[in-house]
Design an enzyme around this catalytic site. Structure first.
Site, PDB file in Angstrom:
ATOM      1  N   TYR A  13       4.383   6.535  10.104  1.00  0.00           N
ATOM      2  CA  TYR A  13       3.542   5.370   9.809  1.00  0.00           C
ATOM      3  C   TYR A  13       4.335   4.321   9.033  1.00  0.00           C
ATOM      4  O   TYR A  13       4.205   3.108   9.279  1.00  0.00           O
ATOM      5  CB  TYR A  13       2.299   5.802   9.020  1.00  0.00           C
ATOM      6  CG  TYR A  13       1.230   4.734   8.928  1.00  0.00           C
ATOM      7  CD1 TYR A  13       0.141   4.726   9.784  1.00  0.00           C
ATOM      8  CD2 TYR A  13       1.312   3.708   7.977  1.00  0.00           C
ATOM      9  CE1 TYR A  13      -0.839   3.742   9.717  1.00  0.00           C
ATOM     10  CE2 TYR A  13       0.344   2.721   7.891  1.00  0.00           C
ATOM     11  CZ  TYR A  13      -0.725   2.747   8.762  1.00  0.00           C
ATOM     12  OH  TYR A  13      -1.683   1.764   8.689  1.00  0.00           O
ATOM     13  N   LYS A  70       1.613  -0.220  15.161  1.00  0.00           N
ATOM     14  CA  LYS A  70       3.031  -0.278  15.527  1.00  0.00           C
ATOM     15  C   LYS A  70       3.467  -1.490  16.352  1.00  0.00           C
ATOM     16  O   LYS A  70       4.662  -1.788  16.416  1.00  0.00           O
ATOM     17  CB  LYS A  70       3.402   0.989  16.320  1.00  0.00           C
ATOM     18  CG  LYS A  70       3.420   2.244  15.486  1.00  0.00           C
ATOM     19  CD  LYS A  70       4.584   2.234  14.520  1.00  0.00           C
ATOM     20  CE  LYS A  70       4.462   3.293  13.468  1.00  0.00           C
ATOM     21  NZ  LYS A  70       4.649   2.812  12.112  1.00  0.00           N
ATOM     22  N   PRO A  91      -3.476   0.248  19.186  1.00  0.00           N
ATOM     23  CA  PRO A  91      -3.234  -0.241  17.824  1.00  0.00           C
ATOM     24  C   PRO A  91      -3.340   0.793  16.691  1.00  0.00           C
ATOM     25  O   PRO A  91      -2.958   0.491  15.561  1.00  0.00           O
ATOM     26  CB  PRO A  91      -4.322  -1.310  17.631  1.00  0.00           C
ATOM     27  CG  PRO A  91      -5.397  -0.937  18.593  1.00  0.00           C
ATOM     28  CD  PRO A  91      -4.725  -0.289  19.750  1.00  0.00           C
ATOM     29  N   TYR A 146      -8.981   5.190   7.880  1.00  0.00           N
ATOM     30  CA  TYR A 146      -9.090   5.526   9.304  1.00  0.00           C
ATOM     31  C   TYR A 146     -10.070   6.698   9.392  1.00  0.00           C
ATOM     32  O   TYR A 146      -9.798   7.754   8.806  1.00  0.00           O
ATOM     33  CB  TYR A 146      -7.751   5.997   9.874  1.00  0.00           C
ATOM     34  CG  TYR A 146      -6.671   4.947  10.015  1.00  0.00           C
ATOM     35  CD1 TYR A 146      -5.905   4.524   8.927  1.00  0.00           C
ATOM     36  CD2 TYR A 146      -6.364   4.411  11.264  1.00  0.00           C
ATOM     37  CE1 TYR A 146      -4.885   3.589   9.082  1.00  0.00           C
ATOM     38  CE2 TYR A 146      -5.335   3.473  11.426  1.00  0.00           C
ATOM     39  CZ  TYR A 146      -4.611   3.073  10.327  1.00  0.00           C
ATOM     40  OH  TYR A 146      -3.601   2.146  10.485  1.00  0.00           O
ATOM     41  N   HIS A 206       0.840  -1.204   0.000  1.00  0.00           N
ATOM     42  CA  HIS A 206       0.000   0.000   0.000  1.00  0.00           C
ATOM     43  C   HIS A 206       0.874   1.252   0.000  1.00  0.00           C
ATOM     44  O   HIS A 206       1.778   1.381   0.818  1.00  0.00           O
ATOM     45  CB  HIS A 206      -0.908   0.025   1.225  1.00  0.00           C
ATOM     46  CG  HIS A 206      -2.081  -0.907   1.103  1.00  0.00           C
ATOM     47  ND1 HIS A 206      -3.155  -0.875   1.948  1.00  0.00           N
ATOM     48  CD2 HIS A 206      -2.345  -1.884   0.205  1.00  0.00           C
ATOM     49  CE1 HIS A 206      -4.041  -1.801   1.584  1.00  0.00           C
ATOM     50  NE2 HIS A 206      -3.556  -2.430   0.537  1.00  0.00           N
TER      51      HIS A 206
HETATM   52  P1  FAD Z   1       3.141 -11.820  21.599  1.00  0.00           P
HETATM   53  O1  FAD Z   1       2.591 -11.892  20.234  1.00  0.00           O
HETATM   54  O2  FAD Z   1       2.210 -11.490  22.720  1.00  0.00           O
HETATM   55  O3  FAD Z   1       3.858 -13.202  21.893  1.00  0.00           O
HETATM   56  C1  FAD Z   1       4.266 -13.586  23.176  1.00  0.00           C
HETATM   57  C2  FAD Z   1       4.263 -15.089  23.247  1.00  0.00           C
HETATM   58  O4  FAD Z   1       4.751 -15.490  24.514  1.00  0.00           O
HETATM   59  C3  FAD Z   1       2.866 -15.668  23.119  1.00  0.00           C
HETATM   60  O5  FAD Z   1       2.856 -16.669  22.146  1.00  0.00           O
HETATM   61  C4  FAD Z   1       2.561 -16.188  24.506  1.00  0.00           C
HETATM   62  O6  FAD Z   1       1.699 -17.310  24.477  1.00  0.00           O
HETATM   63  C5  FAD Z   1       3.946 -16.533  24.994  1.00  0.00           C
HETATM   64  N1  FAD Z   1       4.073 -16.589  26.457  1.00  0.00           N
HETATM   65  C6  FAD Z   1       3.529 -15.778  27.378  1.00  0.00           C
HETATM   66  N2  FAD Z   1       3.856 -16.141  28.612  1.00  0.00           N
HETATM   67  C7  FAD Z   1       4.626 -17.237  28.475  1.00  0.00           C
HETATM   68  C8  FAD Z   1       5.272 -18.100  29.406  1.00  0.00           C
HETATM   69  N3  FAD Z   1       5.159 -17.898  30.719  1.00  0.00           N
HETATM   70  N4  FAD Z   1       5.995 -19.121  28.935  1.00  0.00           N
HETATM   71  C9  FAD Z   1       6.119 -19.338  27.614  1.00  0.00           C
HETATM   72  N5  FAD Z   1       5.506 -18.577  26.679  1.00  0.00           N
HETATM   73  C10 FAD Z   1       4.789 -17.523  27.116  1.00  0.00           C
HETATM   74  N6  FAD Z   1      -0.873  -4.563  16.905  1.00  0.00           N
HETATM   75  C11 FAD Z   1      -1.126  -3.864  15.834  1.00  0.00           C
HETATM   76  O7  FAD Z   1      -0.213  -3.215  15.326  1.00  0.00           O
HETATM   77  N7  FAD Z   1      -2.385  -3.890  15.260  1.00  0.00           N
HETATM   78  C12 FAD Z   1      -3.403  -4.639  15.781  1.00  0.00           C
HETATM   79  O8  FAD Z   1      -4.508  -4.646  15.268  1.00  0.00           O
HETATM   80  C13 FAD Z   1      -3.164  -5.366  16.936  1.00  0.00           C
HETATM   81  N8  FAD Z   1      -4.138  -6.113  17.508  1.00  0.00           N
HETATM   82  C14 FAD Z   1      -3.860  -6.788  18.657  1.00  0.00           C
HETATM   83  C15 FAD Z   1      -4.862  -7.539  19.291  1.00  0.00           C
HETATM   84  C16 FAD Z   1      -4.594  -8.202  20.488  1.00  0.00           C
HETATM   85  C17 FAD Z   1      -5.692  -9.007  21.162  1.00  0.00           C
HETATM   86  C18 FAD Z   1      -3.306  -8.123  21.072  1.00  0.00           C
HETATM   87  C19 FAD Z   1      -3.006  -8.825  22.391  1.00  0.00           C
HETATM   88  C20 FAD Z   1      -2.308  -7.403  20.421  1.00  0.00           C
HETATM   89  C21 FAD Z   1      -2.576  -6.727  19.224  1.00  0.00           C
HETATM   90  N9  FAD Z   1      -1.597  -6.000  18.569  1.00  0.00           N
HETATM   91  C22 FAD Z   1      -1.860  -5.311  17.463  1.00  0.00           C
HETATM   92  C23 FAD Z   1      -0.236  -5.959  19.038  1.00  0.00           C
HETATM   93  C24 FAD Z   1       0.650  -6.956  18.309  1.00  0.00           C
HETATM   94  O9  FAD Z   1      -0.091  -8.081  17.943  1.00  0.00           O
HETATM   95  C25 FAD Z   1       1.772  -7.273  19.257  1.00  0.00           C
HETATM   96  O10 FAD Z   1       2.516  -6.076  19.423  1.00  0.00           O
HETATM   97  C26 FAD Z   1       2.675  -8.415  18.811  1.00  0.00           C
HETATM   98  O11 FAD Z   1       1.991  -9.632  18.902  1.00  0.00           O
HETATM   99  C27 FAD Z   1       3.930  -8.450  19.675  1.00  0.00           C
HETATM  100  O12 FAD Z   1       4.625  -9.642  19.466  1.00  0.00           O
HETATM  101  P2  FAD Z   1       5.415 -10.347  20.623  1.00  0.00           P
HETATM  102  O13 FAD Z   1       6.043 -11.534  20.007  1.00  0.00           O
HETATM  103  O14 FAD Z   1       6.252  -9.357  21.322  1.00  0.00           O
HETATM  104  O15 FAD Z   1       4.319 -10.759  21.701  1.00  0.00           O
HETATM  105  C1  DHB Z   2      -4.760  -3.285  11.225  1.00  0.00           C
HETATM  106  C2  DHB Z   2      -4.606  -3.054  12.568  1.00  0.00           C
HETATM  107  C3  DHB Z   2      -4.178  -1.828  12.999  1.00  0.00           C
HETATM  108  O1  DHB Z   2      -4.003  -1.589  14.300  1.00  0.00           O
HETATM  109  C4  DHB Z   2      -3.936  -0.800  12.112  1.00  0.00           C
HETATM  110  O2  DHB Z   2      -3.576   0.413  12.574  1.00  0.00           O
HETATM  111  C5  DHB Z   2      -4.084  -1.035  10.768  1.00  0.00           C
HETATM  112  C6  DHB Z   2      -4.499  -2.292  10.331  1.00  0.00           C
HETATM  113  C7  DHB Z   2      -5.220  -4.620  10.766  1.00  0.00           C
HETATM  114  O3  DHB Z   2      -5.479  -5.466  11.617  1.00  0.00           O
HETATM  115  O4  DHB Z   2      -5.339  -4.821   9.561  1.00  0.00           O
END
Ligand code: FAD
Ligand code: DHB
Length: 395
Positions: free
Chosen positions: A389, A297, A293, A202, A74
């Site tokens: 962004y 980021k 969200p 948005y 995009h």
């Molecule tokens: P995570 O993806 O949280 O991974 C952490 C991992 O550690 C998980 O698999 C978990 O099961 C594991 N874990 C936890 N505790 C333990 C333990 N004690 N022992 C072993 N394993 C463990 N960001 C956006 O930019 N846009 C979005 O729309 C968006 N939607 C989101 C919706 C939700 C419900 C959530 C929670 C987050 C969202 N985010 C979004 C944020 C984005 O998904 C996260 O920033 C991203 O997943 C970060 O990755 P990570 O690997 O740091 O953490």
């Molecule tokens: C999506 C999620 C976001 O938080 C965003 O800013 C843009 C797109 C998505 O899930 O597609």
């Protein structure tokens, strides 16, 4: 079973899985332990937008093959205020793009590559217990398939998300967590229908924020601002589509509806740990910080952290620990810029919620409309948005 590896990683989200690949590329051995099942990790629907810098990292480690085939490049986004839609052209403004590719797909790709390489990744582990990070002999103990495992490592890495165990290893006298909550949450849906837009929309509307994203040419992802105390049971599919039609509507444009396959409500929060390093423990991704969200980021920040941390661990493994010593400072400096941007986008695009005194809500709402009118009308403001962004450099 005993393991002896340089790096023990807790948490197989995108941060942990990618860190494993970066370490492997540098010839550094690791064990990665996840407490959820592989299917559970794969089923979590989360982020959808990859910055150019994130795509570059995945490319550098040969992990972006399917992303380049299936990802949707995009060149901008649409910003909408009270029905007036403006295209913000990132390519023209800053010469950069983003790629729409679901976090689930990223995770799937990273897992598949670990399978091919035969990496030591343990899903569905229990009693995951890191210890000794303040001394010279950190350990990670866990139970998997009825067997007890002990990993002796030089470093323990917490990529275990906001609710993980690793951040809690840092003593409270050392760790400060700066946090902010929001009086809004996001109701997100996935729908089996072709997106009604070429690029993400948005929108700020008197009823609240609305957003149109996508996952593929046949799957749409849409979001609505709701009250954080609201319950998904209050939102029938009909009500969701009616609210989306209202908030995203603009003259001469049609939002096509389709079957909703998933719906849930996610609260929004900003949170940053004061340090990502303690002894032989390092935090990356959501374990160290989370953003609301709106700026897309969270996933990108996790990728940037492990790009920096992976290089630093590889250098330390080769006897040079300068990069590792500065990792927390460098990652947090970058993170605070991301925090500012995410908060700015969130405040600008949401109507004031229940925590704002009722008498102030009309003023605060109109000033957001004014802010969006300024941003959509100023090339300077658009450039600022576009630069952030599409992603700050990972240094
Ligand atoms: P995570 O993806 O949280 O991974 C952490 C991992 O550690 C998980 O698999 C978990 O099961 C594991 N874990 C936890 N505790 C333990 C333990 N004690 N022992 C072993 N394993 C463990 N960001 C956006 O930019 N846009 C979005 O729309 C968006 N939607 C989101 C919706 C939700 C419900 C959530 C929670 C987050 C969202 N985010 C979004 C944020 C984005 O998904 C996260 O920033 C991203 O997943 C970060 O990755 P990570 O690997 O740091 O953490
Ligand atoms: C999506 C999620 C976001 O938080 C965003 O800013 C843009 C797109 C998505 O899930 O597609």
């Amino acid at each position: 079973m005993q393991h002896r590896v340089p790096v023990a990683i807790v948490g197989a989200g995108p941060a942990g899985l990618l860190l494993g690949h970066i370490l492997r590329a540098h010839g550094v051995d690791f064990v990665l332990v996840e407490h959820r099942s592989r299917d559970h990790v794969l089923s979590r629907i989360r982020a959808g937008v990859l910055e150019q810098a994130s795509v570059d990292v995945l490319d550098r480690y040969g992990l972006a093959e399917r992303l380049h085939t299936d990802g949707l490049v995009h060149g901008g986004i649409h910003l909408q205020v009270e029905g007036r839609r403006t295209h913000i052209d990132f390519e023209d403004l800053v010469g950069r793009t983003v790629t729409v590719y679901g976090q689930q797909r990223v995770v799937e790709d990273l897992m598949a590559r670990h399978d091919e390489l035969g990496s030591a990744v343990f899903y569905g582990a229990s009693d995951v217990t890191p210890s000794g990070v303040d001394g010279d002999a950190p350990r990670l103990e866990f139970r998997h398939d009825g067997e007890d495992h002990v990993v002796q490592a030089d470093f323990v890495i917490g990529t275990d998300g906001y609710h993980g165990v690793c951040r809690g290893l840092i003593p409270t006298e050392i760790l400060d967590v700066a946090e902010r909550s929001y009086d809004a949450a996001w109701l997100g849906i996935l729908a089996d229908v072709a997106p009604s837009t070429d690029e993400l929309i948005y929108a700020l509307h008197p009823d609240g924020f609305g957003m149109h994203s996508m996952r593929s040419p046949t799957v749409s992802r849409l979001y609505l601002q709701v009250d954080p105390t609201d319950d998904i049971a209050n939102w029938s599919d009909e009500r969701i589509w009616a609210a989306l039609q209202e908030r995203l509507g603009t003259a001469g444009w049609t939002l096509t509806e389709g079957p909703i396959t998933e719906k849930s409500i996610t609260p929004m929060r900003s949170s940053v740990a004061s340090t990502l390093a303690y002894g032989r423990l390092f935090l990356a991704g959501d374990a160290g910080h989370i953003v609301p969200p709106t700026g897309a980021k969270g996933l990108n920040a996790a990728i940037a952290d492990v790009a920096m941390l992976g290089e630093a661990l590889a250098a330390a493994n080769g006897g040079s620990d300068g990069l590792l010593a500065s990792y927390s400072r460098r990652a947090l400096e970058r993170q605070w810029k991301i925090q500012y941007f995410s908060q700015w986008m969130t405040d600008m695009l949401h109507t004031p919620g229940a925590e704002t005194p009722e008498g102030e809500r009309p003023f605060r709402y109109r000033s957001r409309v004014g802010q969006l009118a300024y941003v959509t009308g100023s090339r300077h403001a658009q450039q600022t948005l576009a630069e952030q962004y599409t992603g700050l450099a990972i240094e």
